[in-house]
Design a protein around this motif. Sequence first.
Motif, PDB file in Angstrom:
ATOM      1  N   LYS A 172      22.180  48.916   8.115  1.00  0.00           N
ATOM      2  CA  LYS A 172      22.768  47.912   9.030  1.00  0.00           C
ATOM      3  C   LYS A 172      21.394  47.201   9.680  1.00  0.00           C
ATOM      4  N   ALA A 173      21.372  45.865   9.827  1.00  0.00           N
ATOM      5  CA  ALA A 173      20.208  44.832  10.071  1.00  0.00           C
ATOM      6  C   ALA A 173      20.807  43.672  10.727  1.00  0.00           C
ATOM      7  N   GLU A 174      20.194  43.102  11.665  1.00  0.00           N
ATOM      8  CA  GLU A 174      20.437  41.911  12.378  1.00  0.00           C
ATOM      9  C   GLU A 174      20.090  40.756  11.151  1.00  0.00           C
ATOM     10  N   VAL A 175      21.087  40.102  10.577  1.00  0.00           N
ATOM     11  CA  VAL A 175      21.023  39.340   9.559  1.00  0.00           C
ATOM     12  C   VAL A 175      20.724  37.833  10.103  1.00  0.00           C
ATOM     13  N   ALA A 176      19.455  37.483   9.509  1.00  0.00           N
ATOM     14  CA  ALA A 176      19.168  36.026   9.910  1.00  0.00           C
ATOM     15  C   ALA A 176      19.420  35.220   8.878  1.00  0.00           C
ATOM     16  N   ASP A 177      19.065  35.687   7.477  1.00  0.00           N
ATOM     17  CA  ASP A 177      19.365  34.974   6.091  1.00  0.00           C
ATOM     18  C   ASP A 177      19.348  35.941   5.250  1.00  0.00           C
TER      19      ASP A 177
END
Length: 304
Positions: free
Chosen positions: A243-248
């Motif tokens: 899980k990650a905070e997706v920016a791009d």
Amino acid sequence: MTVATVGVHIVDILARPVEHIPEGQDTVLVDRIRLTAAGAAAGTAVDLVKLGNSVVTMGAVGDDELGDFLLAVLTKRGVDVSRLVRRAGEQTAASILPIRPDGGRPSFHVPGANLGVTYADLDAGVLRGARAIHLGGMDVTFGLGDPAFFALLDEARAAGTIVTMDLLSEMPDLLGMAMAFLPHVDYVLPNEPQALLMTGATDVAAAADTLLARGPRGVLVTLGASGSLVVTADGAERVPAIKAEVADTTGCGDAYCAGFLTGLLHGQDVPVAARWGTAAAARVATGLGSDAGLTDLASILSLL
């Protein structure tokens, strides 16, 4: 650890966030615009260096300003560009990527000098001496589908070199041509649409089995937020995403390849190396561009 990356070199121009393309000559303000070294050879090369590898890259760029930039940024990132060919009068491959708020990335692309890469452009001596060779975008550098190059890859593998292959397009005709490389590589790392298009299979497990039967030691199909499917002669294993905070999502596949190959070079088995790739992709997804968010090997191992 010396790795040679061979294939596609692209300049990416990215803007984020872009919710729509304005009408006429209207202007939309964005938070950030960035230029990066990208493509399945160049982007992976940068990530491999960040993960502690010594890397030389091979392929072709134009003799234009974009080519000047690409060589400069690769050199700044620590990649050896001395074997990168410059084509007089040709365009360096480039993409314009308006990144959506959810990290999606439609693109405008010119393939440029990548289409003309041939075996004659490569340094066979350096490839024979590499611990690993990563083939990036063999579906669009179709001039490398050369029996002489296949023979070199077989020679290198017999001497202990690891050969991995990633793909670039989702065009069935091009992907079909890339099938010819499968007997000459150790691991192939397509995404799900590529695996399905290459094989005509209707599910990813069947696609991976079909690719494995064509000769590589392993098939790793990346599945975006669903992680990846790792298939070898020992069986199949699902590796979950981190899980990650997706920016791009630009460059996540390149980062996966870099992390996976780094794991193999550190003596990890295939499933564990796939987890290294997963962690590298998660780091890259948090920033803008194909190498954003990735700093060093310790940073990705901390996610595992």
